[in-house]
Write an enzyme that holds these catalytic residues in place. Structure first.
Site, mmCIF file in Angstrom:
data_model
loop_
_atom_site.group_PDB
_atom_site.id
_atom_site.type_symbol
_atom_site.label_atom_id
_atom_site.label_comp_id
_atom_site.label_asym_id
_atom_site.label_seq_id
_atom_site.Cartn_x
_atom_site.Cartn_y
_atom_site.Cartn_z
ATOM 1 C CG LEU A 38 43.673 36.986 46.249
ATOM 2 C CD1 LEU A 38 42.765 38.208 46.179
ATOM 3 C CD2 LEU A 38 44.231 36.659 44.884
ATOM 4 C CG ASP A 39 50.994 35.796 47.394
ATOM 5 O OD1 ASP A 39 50.621 34.857 48.129
ATOM 6 O OD2 ASP A 39 51.779 35.652 46.448
ATOM 7 N N PRO A 40 49.554 39.010 50.133
ATOM 8 C CG PRO A 40 50.647 39.130 52.203
ATOM 9 C CD PRO A 40 50.527 38.273 50.969
#
Length: 282
Positions: A38-40
């Site tokens: 998951l992206d930050p």
């Protein structure tokens, strides 16, 4: 002593998936891996594998995902028109990973199994999307905006499901830390799922305990050690489990299931990842 199993973490916005997994590993004193980065700034369910369960990564990475996304359109568009365009994005779609992605920006095809407009207020559109692993929801939002002719962008994203695992079952980092600091083994045992929880969709071969010990020692599975088989094709990944449901290994089938005679001689599967030790098979 570290743990073995799967823990579902409700990843907050901010840290990377790798950081979250590392924090969990440090708290639980276990080797860790995670499935589906998951992206930050994306939140939601992150499947963290502990100990030997890290070997489940190739299987878990293939899980379908479900997201809730908030998209902002760049012009006022009637809801009926937005719903009409959104429905067109069901099925196979072409994608190129966003520039900020860590992977090569090669054109790829991904499958969107279901997409629906949950709500819409002014230029904000709330979408629920069930899709193949590796689908870039940011790109989906951009493409929807392009088809509408006004442009659009994703402004928030939350993963609500990974395979059969839901964010409703996930635990926050604070909950995990509290259980560790309080040495609440009952709470930790409830949080850490056995590896068997990850193999719900994979075909299975039920094997005898004697065969399970041999497989745990690195042997290939012979038909004499098989009790029953589910339907699968040659070369397909299968799970080798005992009669009590304990996961022994993932394996590659050497024949179609209808060509296998349980209890008969001849090799039928080659282990690819072994989870049990000989002493753990009873």
């Amino acid at each position: 002593m570290g743990y073995t199993g799967i823990i579902l973490v409700d990843k907050p916005r901010g840290p990377t998936s790798h950081q979250v997994a590392a924090w969990v590993g440090k708290m639980l004193k276990s080797d860790v891996g995670h499935s589906g980065t998951l992206d930050p700034m994306v939140s939601g369910v992150l499947v963290v594998m502990l100990g030997k369960a890290v070997r489940l990564a190739p299987l878990l990475l293939q899980h379908e995902k479900e997201y809730v996304a908030c998209m902002r359109l760049h012009a006022d568009i009637p809801r009926e028109r937005v719903e009409e365009v959104v429905k067109q994005f069901t099925g196979r779609v072409y994608q190129r990973p966003p520039r900020r992605s860590a992977v090569k920006r090669a054109l790829r095809i991904r499958v969107i199994y279901r997409i629906e407009l949950i709500d819409m207020q002014d230029r904000l559109v709330l979408l629920k999307i069930r899709c193949e692993a590796g689908t870039y929801i940011r790109s989906v939002c951009v493409h929807i905006g392009n088809v509408l002719g006004c442009g659009g962008q994703m402004i928030e994203l939350r993963r609500t499901k990974s395979g059969g695992f839901s964010c409703d079952e996930a635990h926050t980092l604070h909950e995990i830390r509290d259980a560790v600091e309080l040495k609440d083994e009952a709470a930790l045992s409830a949080m850490i799922l056995p590896p068997e929880q990850a193999i719900g969709d994979i075909p299975k071969i039920v094997i005898r305990d004697k065969a399970a010990k041999a497989v745990a020692n690195g042997a290939m599975l012979a038909g004499v050690g098989a009790i029953s088989v589910e339907k699968f094709s040659r070369g397909q990944s299968v799970a080798l489990i005992t009669q009590s449901g304990k996961l022994i290994a993932l394996a590659e089938s050497l024949f179609d299931s209808d060509k296998i005679d349980c209890g008969k001689p001849g090799l039928i599967a080659r282990s690819t990842r072994v989870f049990a030790t000989p002493n753990s098979v009873t």
